[in-house]
Design a protein around this motif. Structure first.
Motif, PDB file in Angstrom:
ATOM      1  N   ALA A 107      66.125  17.229  65.651  1.00 53.55           N
ATOM      2  CA  ALA A 107      65.598  16.717  66.917  1.00 53.55           C
ATOM      3  C   ALA A 107      64.619  15.582  66.694  1.00 53.55           C
ATOM      4  CB  ALA A 107      64.903  17.853  67.668  1.00 53.55           C
ATOM      5  N   HIS A 112      57.340  11.627  67.925  1.00 54.40           N
ATOM      6  CA  HIS A 112      57.839  11.697  66.543  1.00 54.40           C
ATOM      7  C   HIS A 112      57.375  10.500  65.718  1.00 54.40           C
ATOM      8  CE1 HIS A 112      61.079  14.151  64.463  1.00 54.40           C
ATOM      9  NE2 HIS A 112      60.686  13.323  63.515  1.00 54.40           N
ATOM     10  N   VAL A 113      56.863  10.768  64.521  1.00 50.26           N
ATOM     11  CA  VAL A 113      56.557   9.666  63.595  1.00 50.26           C
ATOM     12  C   VAL A 113      57.339   9.901  62.312  1.00 50.26           C
ATOM     13  CG1 VAL A 113      54.247   9.094  64.465  1.00 50.26           C
ATOM     14  CG2 VAL A 113      54.488  10.846  62.710  1.00 50.26           C
ATOM     15  N   VAL A 115      57.641  10.409  58.602  1.00 49.36           N
ATOM     16  CA  VAL A 115      56.758  10.865  57.519  1.00 49.36           C
ATOM     17  C   VAL A 115      57.298  10.337  56.194  1.00 49.36           C
ATOM     18  CG1 VAL A 115      55.875  12.912  56.312  1.00 49.36           C
ATOM     19  CG2 VAL A 115      56.120  12.937  58.807  1.00 49.36           C
ATOM     20  N   TYR A 120      57.505  13.999  50.934  1.00 49.35           N
ATOM     21  CA  TYR A 120      58.508  13.048  51.471  1.00 49.35           C
ATOM     22  C   TYR A 120      58.403  11.666  50.818  1.00 49.35           C
ATOM     23  CZ  TYR A 120      59.816  16.568  54.756  1.00 49.35           C
ATOM     24  OH  TYR A 120      60.301  17.737  55.284  1.00 49.35           O
ATOM     25  N   HIS A 125      64.671  14.888  51.673  1.00 49.67           N
ATOM     26  CA  HIS A 125      64.986  16.230  52.181  1.00 49.67           C
ATOM     27  C   HIS A 125      64.427  17.341  51.280  1.00 49.67           C
ATOM     28  CE1 HIS A 125      67.461  14.274  55.155  1.00 49.67           C
ATOM     29  NE2 HIS A 125      67.960  13.525  54.188  1.00 49.67           N
ATOM     30  N   MET A 127      62.914  20.019  52.043  1.00 46.87           N
ATOM     31  CA  MET A 127      63.174  21.376  52.528  1.00 46.87           C
ATOM     32  C   MET A 127      64.556  21.848  52.059  1.00 46.87           C
ATOM     33  SD  MET A 127      62.629  22.575  56.436  1.00 46.87           S
ATOM     34  CE  MET A 127      61.158  21.589  56.599  1.00 46.87           C
ATOM     35  N   TYR A 128      65.550  20.956  52.145  1.00 51.71           N
ATOM     36  CA  TYR A 128      66.888  21.334  51.693  1.00 51.71           C
ATOM     37  C   TYR A 128      66.913  21.394  50.162  1.00 51.71           C
ATOM     38  CZ  TYR A 128      67.754  19.839  56.508  1.00 51.71           C
ATOM     39  OH  TYR A 128      67.685  19.674  57.857  1.00 51.71           O
ATOM     40  N   GLU A 166      71.498  14.218  60.237  1.00 51.76           N
ATOM     41  CA  GLU A 166      70.047  14.061  60.357  1.00 51.76           C
ATOM     42  C   GLU A 166      69.645  12.611  60.092  1.00 51.76           C
ATOM     43  OE1 GLU A 166      67.939  17.243  58.567  1.00 51.76           O
ATOM     44  OE2 GLU A 166      66.090  16.097  58.322  1.00 51.76           O
TER      45      GLU A 166
HETATM   46  N1  SAH Z   1      65.592  17.255  56.105  1.00 52.04           N
HETATM   47  C1  SAH Z   1      64.164  17.389  55.969  1.00 52.04           C
HETATM   48  C2  SAH Z   1      63.515  18.008  57.204  1.00 52.04           C
HETATM   49  C3  SAH Z   1      64.181  19.244  57.720  1.00 52.04           C
HETATM   50  S1  SAH Z   1      63.480  19.807  59.272  1.00 52.04           S
HETATM   51  C4  SAH Z   1      63.868  18.155  54.714  1.00 52.04           C
HETATM   52  O1  SAH Z   1      64.796  18.673  54.089  1.00 52.04           O
HETATM   53  O2  SAH Z   1      62.707  18.235  54.333  1.00 52.04           O
HETATM   54  C5  SAH Z   1      64.491  18.899  60.383  1.00 52.04           C
HETATM   55  C6  SAH Z   1      63.734  17.924  61.240  1.00 52.04           C
HETATM   56  O3  SAH Z   1      62.957  17.065  60.458  1.00 52.04           O
HETATM   57  C7  SAH Z   1      64.692  17.031  62.029  1.00 52.04           C
HETATM   58  O4  SAH Z   1      64.534  17.336  63.376  1.00 52.04           O
HETATM   59  C8  SAH Z   1      64.288  15.597  61.705  1.00 52.04           C
HETATM   60  O5  SAH Z   1      64.164  14.834  62.885  1.00 52.04           O
HETATM   61  C9  SAH Z   1      62.952  15.762  61.029  1.00 52.04           C
HETATM   62  N2  SAH Z   1      62.737  14.829  59.910  1.00 52.04           N
HETATM   63  C10 SAH Z   1      63.440  14.776  58.756  1.00 52.04           C
HETATM   64  N3  SAH Z   1      62.928  13.842  57.916  1.00 52.04           N
HETATM   65  C11 SAH Z   1      61.854  13.303  58.563  1.00 52.04           C
HETATM   66  C12 SAH Z   1      60.884  12.324  58.203  1.00 52.04           C
HETATM   67  N4  SAH Z   1      60.908  11.701  57.018  1.00 52.04           N
HETATM   68  N5  SAH Z   1      59.916  12.041  59.122  1.00 52.04           N
HETATM   69  C13 SAH Z   1      59.865  12.667  60.314  1.00 52.04           C
HETATM   70  N6  SAH Z   1      60.753  13.618  60.694  1.00 52.04           N
HETATM   71  C14 SAH Z   1      61.728  13.930  59.830  1.00 52.04           C
END
Ligand code: SAH
Length: 201
Positions: A107, A112-113, A115, A120, A125, A127-128, A166
């Protein structure tokens, strides 16, 4: 007596579940302005929940997957515990660094900013990536192809199915800034070579 490696896995699931619950509660007032709530994405989230809890718990507490047991050296299981700890750290940091931009669904929030700091900074990604890391740890501590393989499969599905959607969503929102961020980072592993000339567009 409970196998200490099984106990370590149970602590891991509690930590992941607790973190997820906490951030879900903290971001409860989020106002998504766009989202990708397709059936496939919902199915992926349900798969992730089943892979995290019922599948390994069935393996730990019942003999249903006993046929798929595999022998793993003790020192590798110890390494598995270290991977699980690293995965919890990365899972926590990714939620903390995303802050109000985090949601379980794909979403874009009202405020939303993009990051690009913390975990990051080098990978898009984390989290994945933490799921893939946890998947290897899970296999090493649970010694079973099914009960120990479910989180890694989730990570792979997220990698191939969720990441493209995403990134398309984030490019739609942040355009050139996100493309520029893609040039400097890797999906789940940091970029090693300077490949700044390759345009991911
Ligand atoms: N894929 C990322 C975040 C997973 S949570 C990870 O693996 O860490 C999913 C949400 O994170 C999505 O709704 C997307 O809009 C948001 N998102 C993913 N990367 C982002 C970023 N660099 N900055 C801001 N929002 C982010």
């Amino acid at each position: 007596m409970v196998d200490p490696f099984h106990a370590a896995f149970l602590v891991f699931t509690l930590a992941i579940g607790g973190l997820r619950g906490f951030y879900q509660w903290r971001n409860r007032a989020n106002q998504p302005v766009r989202h990708d709530a397709t059936l496939l994405d919902r199915a992926l989230l349900v798969f992730a929940i089943i892979a995290m809890m019922p599948v390994p718990l069935l393996q730990i507490f019942t003999p249903v997957f006993a046929f798929f047991d595999v022998a793993i050296a003790h020192w590798l299981s110890v390494a598995g515990v270290i991977l699980l700890v690293a995965a919890v750290w990365m899972f926590w940091r990714s939620h903390a660094d995303l802050g109000a931009n985090w949601s379980a669904q794909l979403a874009i929030q009202a405020a939303h900013v993009l990051v690009e700091r913390g975990v990051y900074r080098r990978i898009r990604h984390p989290m994945y990536a933490s799921l893939l890391l946890a998947g290897i740890g899970q296999f090493l501590v649970l010694h079973n192809w099914i009960g120990g393989g479910s989180i890694f499969v989730t990570g792979v599905l997220f990698y191939f199915i969720r990441i493209p959607k995403e990134e398309a969503l984030l490019i739609g929102q942040f355009g050139a800034s996100y493309r520029d961020y893609m040039r400097r980072t890797g999906r789940v592993l940091p970029r090693i070579l300077n490949v700044a000339t390759i345009d991911p567009a």
